[in-house]
Design an enzyme around this catalytic site. Structure first.
Site, PDB file in Angstrom:
ATOM      1  N   GLU A   1       0.282  18.239   1.809  1.00  0.00           N
ATOM      2  CA  GLU A   1       0.156  19.528   1.118  1.00  0.00           C
ATOM      3  C   GLU A   1      -0.645  19.299  -0.156  1.00  0.00           C
ATOM      4  OE1 GLU A   1       3.970  21.354   0.539  1.00  0.00           O
ATOM      5  OE2 GLU A   1       4.469  21.225   2.686  1.00  0.00           O
TER       6      GLU A   1
ATOM      7  N   GLU B   1      -4.079   9.032   6.888  1.00  0.00           N
ATOM      8  CA  GLU B   1      -2.834   8.388   7.352  1.00  0.00           C
ATOM      9  C   GLU B   1      -2.282   7.443   6.274  1.00  0.00           C
ATOM     10  OE1 GLU B   1      -1.887   7.644  11.285  1.00  0.00           O
ATOM     11  OE2 GLU B   1      -3.317   9.092  12.102  1.00  0.00           O
TER      12      GLU B   1
ATOM     13  N   THR C   1      -3.411   6.481   1.996  1.00  0.00           N
ATOM     14  CA  THR C   1      -4.479   5.704   1.355  1.00  0.00           C
ATOM     15  C   THR C   1      -4.147   4.216   1.472  1.00  0.00           C
ATOM     16  OG1 THR C   1      -3.322   5.661  -0.759  1.00  0.00           O
ATOM     17  CG2 THR C   1      -4.824   7.525  -0.394  1.00  0.00           C
TER      18      THR C   1
HETATM   19  N1  CAA Z   1      10.483   4.401   9.383  1.00  0.00           N
HETATM   20  C1  CAA Z   1      11.615   5.124   9.407  1.00  0.00           C
HETATM   21  N2  CAA Z   1      12.111   5.751   8.346  1.00  0.00           N
HETATM   22  C2  CAA Z   1      11.445   5.620   7.180  1.00  0.00           C
HETATM   23  C3  CAA Z   1      10.274   4.862   7.069  1.00  0.00           C
HETATM   24  C4  CAA Z   1       9.780   4.229   8.243  1.00  0.00           C
HETATM   25  N3  CAA Z   1       8.658   3.514   8.243  1.00  0.00           N
HETATM   26  N4  CAA Z   1       9.844   4.918   5.808  1.00  0.00           N
HETATM   27  C5  CAA Z   1      10.714   5.680   5.148  1.00  0.00           C
HETATM   28  N5  CAA Z   1      11.697   6.125   5.984  1.00  0.00           N
HETATM   29  C6  CAA Z   1      12.836   6.994   5.671  1.00  0.00           C
HETATM   30  C7  CAA Z   1      14.041   6.216   5.316  1.00  0.00           C
HETATM   31  O1  CAA Z   1      15.181   6.857   5.855  1.00  0.00           O
HETATM   32  C8  CAA Z   1      14.090   6.305   3.815  1.00  0.00           C
HETATM   33  O2  CAA Z   1      15.368   6.288   3.344  1.00  0.00           O
HETATM   34  P1  CAA Z   1      16.132   4.865   3.099  1.00  0.00           P
HETATM   35  O3  CAA Z   1      15.190   4.010   2.304  1.00  0.00           O
HETATM   36  O4  CAA Z   1      17.339   5.261   2.347  1.00  0.00           O
HETATM   37  O5  CAA Z   1      16.420   4.320   4.435  1.00  0.00           O
HETATM   38  C9  CAA Z   1      13.447   7.666   3.528  1.00  0.00           C
HETATM   39  O6  CAA Z   1      12.510   7.846   4.577  1.00  0.00           O
HETATM   40  C10 CAA Z   1      12.736   7.732   2.219  1.00  0.00           C
HETATM   41  O7  CAA Z   1      11.858   6.627   2.146  1.00  0.00           O
HETATM   42  P2  CAA Z   1      11.159   6.156   0.799  1.00  0.00           P
HETATM   43  O8  CAA Z   1      12.170   6.111  -0.292  1.00  0.00           O
HETATM   44  O9  CAA Z   1      10.370   4.933   1.120  1.00  0.00           O
HETATM   45  O10 CAA Z   1      10.177   7.388   0.523  1.00  0.00           O
HETATM   46  P3  CAA Z   1       9.093   7.596  -0.592  1.00  0.00           P
HETATM   47  O11 CAA Z   1       9.182   8.978  -1.087  1.00  0.00           O
HETATM   48  O12 CAA Z   1       9.114   6.474  -1.575  1.00  0.00           O
HETATM   49  O13 CAA Z   1       7.710   7.552   0.254  1.00  0.00           O
HETATM   50  C11 CAA Z   1       5.805   6.527   1.230  1.00  0.00           C
HETATM   51  C12 CAA Z   1       7.309   6.489   0.994  1.00  0.00           C
HETATM   52  C13 CAA Z   1       5.565   5.274   2.041  1.00  0.00           C
HETATM   53  C14 CAA Z   1       5.004   6.489  -0.040  1.00  0.00           C
HETATM   54  C15 CAA Z   1       5.450   7.786   2.054  1.00  0.00           C
HETATM   55  O14 CAA Z   1       5.557   8.951   1.276  1.00  0.00           O
HETATM   56  C16 CAA Z   1       4.045   7.717   2.634  1.00  0.00           C
HETATM   57  O15 CAA Z   1       3.830   7.100   3.659  1.00  0.00           O
HETATM   58  N6  CAA Z   1       3.068   8.380   1.975  1.00  0.00           N
HETATM   59  C17 CAA Z   1       1.741   8.520   2.529  1.00  0.00           C
HETATM   60  C18 CAA Z   1       1.659   9.774   3.337  1.00  0.00           C
HETATM   61  C19 CAA Z   1       0.697   9.674   4.444  1.00  0.00           C
HETATM   62  O16 CAA Z   1       0.485   8.624   5.054  1.00  0.00           O
HETATM   63  N7  CAA Z   1       0.075  10.786   4.792  1.00  0.00           N
HETATM   64  C20 CAA Z   1      -0.803  10.831   5.883  1.00  0.00           C
HETATM   65  C21 CAA Z   1      -0.979  12.234   6.359  1.00  0.00           C
HETATM   66  S1  CAA Z   1      -1.436  12.322   8.042  1.00  0.00           S
HETATM   67  C22 CAA Z   1      -3.105  12.130   8.105  1.00  0.00           C
HETATM   68  O17 CAA Z   1      -3.750  11.765   7.184  1.00  0.00           O
HETATM   69  C23 CAA Z   1      -3.648  12.367   9.451  1.00  0.00           C
HETATM   70  C24 CAA Z   1      -5.080  12.621   9.613  1.00  0.00           C
HETATM   71  O18 CAA Z   1      -5.725  13.325   8.882  1.00  0.00           O
HETATM   72  C25 CAA Z   1      -5.743  12.029  10.772  1.00  0.00           C
END
Ligand code: CAA
Length: 391
Positions: free
Chosen positions: A135, A373, A375
């Site tokens: 978003e 997916e 950065t």
């Molecule tokens: N597998 C399963 N569950 C997971 C997980 C994983 N890999 N990572 C996190 N979780 C779950 C867990 O339950 C976790 O809770 P616990 O730690 O208590 O178990 C919960 O999510 C919260 O996790 P975090 O505290 O790690 O969450 P966060 O707010 O710190 O965020 C982050 C983590 C890795 C930064 C995440 O926000 C992220 O990946 N950000 C990047 C977003 C992204 O990749 N966007 C891409 C959009 S799609 C796209 O780009 C497609 C396109 O155009 C082609």
């Protein structure tokens, strides 16, 4: 030790079926996609003809399991398809890549009902899938999303919007993550749903004007009181953030494959050019400075490919260290793609910088693989968290 030194040792290389798939994809790409790549970039139109060619060859969504009418291709097969298409046209490679991304939440956690409803039409080529997580205020911080889903009897009412959605407007199905409990957010407060093109209150924003991947539309999604039945929920209520993250663990590998494909296309072109181009009375490939540059490009590219394939095998098996490998492979391969395509432009010199040659397009296309997916800064964060949690 038993097994070591076995003359029939057959591990650590692709199956014959994977090599055969690569040849089949390459033939289709040479025939139908490569000749269109420059034009797709120039016009910025979604290549419907490429989509139809991929559907006719059952390569648009090879990952869909056979029980839902798909090819049942494994994660490595999906990577090979994406890599080979990206070698000629990165924008076209987003057809199989985003079909996998959008439908992966269903495969990861969907009910049988939701899988039966959406995977067969995807496999038949009747509708593509997109993925709605980001978003305006929630890019890297995906958990900061504001799109809201409120339960109303047997329905959900969805309000809000998504940004930078790949293949928006041409996809028929959208897996959308929305907040269902603002108190809990990433830990039990987000839920995934399928929204369909044509749903009342669902509309698209303008096309983003991008650096690369011109043939793949990127638009916003707007939800204005979109009412959908609970049967469109993907996974349990509150499980959406985990579903979104588990999905990305698998599909970051496919972005790595896309990056490898883009880099291979650029290296192939640079090698061919260096052998043809004459300066100072000989082919520039005869100069050691150029040879070392090409060698470094090839070494990095091969390392990236091997890492992506190992990550793909982990994705297929669902290994416990997939989170590490998905992020690491995407990060490494996309950095390599940026370096290799930039060097390919350098090999071509002035010709590399103009649109008569494909390498500037490849350089522009490579850039997005370091961004979407997650950065590469987020990939490093994911890798570091995995590393530090272990020790
Ligand atoms: N597998 C399963 N569950 C997971 C997980 C994983 N890999 N990572 C996190 N979780 C779950 C867990 O339950 C976790 O809770 P616990 O730690 O208590 O178990 C919960 O999510 C919260 O996790 P975090 O505290 O790690 O969450 P966060 O707010 O710190 O965020 C982050 C983590 C890795 C930064 C995440 O926000 C992220 O990946 N950000 C990047 C977003 C992204 O990749 N966007 C891409 C959009 S799609 C796209 O780009 C497609 C396109 O155009 C082609």
């Amino acid at each position: 030790m038993a097994g070591l030194g076995n003359p029939d040792f057959d591990a650590f290389r692709l199956l014959d079926e994977h090599e055969a798939l690569r040849e089949a994809v390459r033939a289709l790409v040479d025939d139908k996609i490569a000749p269109r790549a420059a034009e797709i970039d120039e016009t910025g139109e979604f290549p419907q003809d490429v989509y139809e060619a991929l559907v006719a060859a059952d390569l648009h969504a090879i990952h869909v399991p056979e029980q839902y009418g798909g090819q049942g291709g494994d994660a490595l097969a999906a990577c090979i398809v994406i890599e080979e298409v990206a070698r000629a046209c990165a924008a076209s490679s987003l057809i199989p890549a985003v079909n996998k991304l959008g439908s992966m939440p269903l495969l990861v956690s969907g009910s049988e009902e939701v899988k039966q409803a959406y995977l067969p039409p995807l496999a038949r080529g009747e509708g593509m899938f997109s993925y709605g997580l980001s978003e305006p205020e929630a890019g890297s911080d995906a958990g900061g999303m504001r799109t809201r889903a409120v339960r109303d009897g047997d329905d959900w009412v969805i309000d809000g919007g998504k940004r930078w959605i790949t293949n928006a407007g041409v996809s028929k199905f959208y897996t959308v993550m929305a907040v269902t409990d603002p108190e809990k957010r990433t830990r039990g407060g987000i839920t995934a749903f399928v929204i369909e093109d044509g749903d009342d209150g669902f509309s698209y924003g303008a096309h983003e004007r991008k650096l690369g991947i011109h043939g793949s539309p990127t638009r916003e999604l707007y939800f204005d009181n979109v009412r959908i039945p609970d049967t469109r929920r993907v996974g349990d209520v509150g499980d959406g953030f985990g579903v979104a993250m588990r999905t990305l663990d698998h599909t970051r590998v496919t972005i790595g494959a896309q990056a490898v494909g883009i880099a291979q296309g650029a290296l192939d072109y640079a090698v061919g050019y260096a052998k043809e181009r004459k300066q100072f009375g000989k082919a520039i490939a005869e100069f050691q400075g150029l040879q070392f540059m090409l060698a470094d490009m090839a070494i990095k590219l091969e390392a990236a490919r091997q890492m992506v394939y190992v990550a793909a095998a982990k994705s297929e098996r669902g290994d416990a260290d997939l989170t590490f490998f998905g992020a690491a492979a995407k990060c490494f391969a996309s950095d390599v793609a940026m370096e290799v395509t930039t060097d390919a432009v350098q090999v071509l010199g002035g010709y590399g910088y103009v649109k008569d040659y494909p390498v500037e397009r490849m350089m522009r296309d490579a850039k997005i693989t370091q961004i979407y997916e997650g950065t590469n800064q987020i990939q490093r964060l994911v890798v570091a968290r995995q590393l530090l949690a272990k020790h």
